[in-house]
Design an enzyme around this catalytic site. Structure first.
Site, short mmCIF file in Angstrom:
data_model
loop_
_atom_site.label_atom_id
_atom_site.label_comp_id
_atom_site.label_asym_id
_atom_site.label_seq_id
_atom_site.Cartn_x
_atom_site.Cartn_y
_atom_site.Cartn_z
N HIS A 77 0.83 -1.20 0.00
CA HIS A 77 0.00 0.00 0.00
C HIS A 77 0.86 1.24 0.00
O HIS A 77 1.91 1.26 0.63
CB HIS A 77 -0.94 0.02 1.22
CG HIS A 77 -2.11 0.92 1.01
ND1 HIS A 77 -2.08 2.25 1.31
CD2 HIS A 77 -3.33 0.66 0.47
CE1 HIS A 77 -3.25 2.78 0.97
NE2 HIS A 77 -4.02 1.84 0.47
N ASP A 95 -7.97 -5.32 -0.75
CA ASP A 95 -8.38 -6.21 -1.83
C ASP A 95 -7.98 -7.67 -1.62
O ASP A 95 -8.47 -8.55 -2.33
CB ASP A 95 -7.77 -5.72 -3.16
CG ASP A 95 -8.36 -4.38 -3.55
OD1 ASP A 95 -9.58 -4.25 -3.47
OD2 ASP A 95 -7.59 -3.48 -3.91
#
Ligand code: COA
Length: 379
Positions: free
Chosen positions: A265, A316
């Site tokens: 991320h 996700d």
């Protein structure tokens, strides 16, 4: 011939170090995500998606009466215009659902008298319509690509309930699954200045309309480095096939300098709090359907990525196996992200309208200079 003037601003590829606007919609502090000051854990445990949408748009929780009114405003807008459904029947469905959704959402503006009205009142009406209809649109795609008529939504039910009901062709969804799905919608509803929220704000900043801004956002969300990653995670798990192959798969991907989907991320370096919540759901749901190996395979990838690269899963990663356990088609995972994230996009569009300056950064020139045109016969 004088050299062109080169702009000397600092280059920041990916704008990692750039604070591009002020925002009070959602914040990321360390690994704490908050919507309007409420932590995601608090909202996921106690709230509903509709209440969270109200919170994102109004900067406070609704009273009981306000929530009832808000829900009835939404349910009144669930249904798609019949003319839109007729037109959608002519849009080819042998494409990725996000490609179809981008077209369908944009097309929807043709039946909205408010489409080009940027007044606060018109934007409020559009916001309700957009959130109410997004799930109906995605489920219409699923019906149309299977040669069926779209299922009409039920007015006395939530967005989460209706999504699962319409997607499965009108079968009543189980209450426990609706609750989990509703929590998934809460978890995806906003995320500070992510790529699609930024796309929303960039389009809004030219004082374009909300349909254009959200259409830009759908396009941004589609990419595998953003919302498209959830679908890619499930494709990856299926490709790996068995738990025994998981660690080697990761090592091979890393040595080939390939991205492992659902991991890493830009902002969270100590873990994404949404992934922690989804991990528990994935554990529970894969067990429930007798396919716990998908969860086990995911944890093996998760652990190996951490050991090898110090990278952790994002939203996700475990959402893929959660949706899979609910029997949702794999290519519908990213459209589900849109069904939720549209709430945040709208909050960002409104924040941008309220305090606007057009986004117009510079590009550092790396091309040729001093070129002189020659007739085609001399090239
Ligand atoms: N798999 C393998 N390596 C990864 C990785 C992943 N998923 N995510 C990051 N890395 C590595 C990069 O290769 C790079 O390594 P290096 O320094 O040795 O070259 C380093 O970590 C930094 O990655 P970078 O791509 O520059 O980070 P970013 O901030 O630009 O990108 C993401 C963030 C989310 C786009 C990126 O982590 C990614 O592509 N993840 C997979 C897609 C995904 O899940 N997207 C959903 C995001 S919510």
């Amino acid at each position: 011939m004088a050299d062109i003037q080169v702009f000397e601003g600092a280059l920041d590829k990916g704008l990692e170090g750039v604070v591009a606007c002020t925002t009070a919609v959602s914040s990321i502090q360390g690994n704490t995500l908050s919507y309007r000051g409420f932590t995601i854990e608090d909202l996921a445990a106690n709230s509903t998606f509709e209440e969270v949408v109200f919170l994102l748009w109004n900067n406070r929780l609704p009273t009981a009466a306000e929530l009832e009114k808000f829900k009835s405003d939404l349910t009144a807008e669930y249904t798609l215009p019949a003319e839109l459904i007729q037109s959608l029947k002519t849009v080819p469905t042998k494409v990725h659902p996000m490609q179809w959704l981008r077209t369908a959402f944009s097309l929807m503006s043709h039946w909205d008298a408010d489409a080009n009205d940027n007044s606060e009142e018109a934007n409020k009406r559009k916001a309700i319509k957009m959130v109410a209809k997004m799930g109906t649109l995605v489920c219409a795609f699923e019906a149309l690509r299977n040669g069926k008529e779209p299922v009409a939504p039920k007015k006395d039910k939530s967005i989460a309930w209706n999504f699962m009901y319409m997607l499965k062709g009108g079968a009543e969804p189980k209450a426990d699954l609706v609750k989990i799905f509703d929590t998934c919608l809460i978890l995806h509803a906003d995320h500070e200045l992510n790529c699609s929220a930024f796309a929303t704000r960039v389009t809004t900043s030219s004082l374009s309309d909300m349909y254009s801004a959200i259409t830009s956002a759908i396009g941004a969300l589609k990419g595998p480095l953003h919302g498209g990653a959830n679908e890619q995670v499930m494709i990856m798990l299926k490709k790996i096939g068995t738990n025994e192959k998981a660690q080697q798969f990761v090592k091979d991907a890393l040595s080939a300098k390939e991205k492992v989907m659902g991991i890493g991320h830009r902002v969270y370096k100590d873990g994404d709090p949404r992934a922690a919540i989804l991990r528990k759901m994935s554990d529970q749901l894969t067990k429930q359907i007798g396919e716990h190996h998908w969860y086990e395979m995911s944890t093996l990838i998760d652990d190996t990525m951490y050991k090898e690269k110090g990278l952790m899963p994002n939203v996700d990663f475990y959402s893929a196996t959660v949706y899979y356990s609910m029997g949702i088609p794999i290519d519908i995972y990213t459209p589900i992200f849109a069904v939720s994230r549209i709430a945040g996009w709208i909050a960002h569009a409104n924040e941008q309208y309220a305090n606007n300056r057009i986004y117009r950064p510079r590009g550092k020139w790396t091309g040729k200079t001093g070129q002189v045109w020659k007739p085609v016969s001399q090239r």
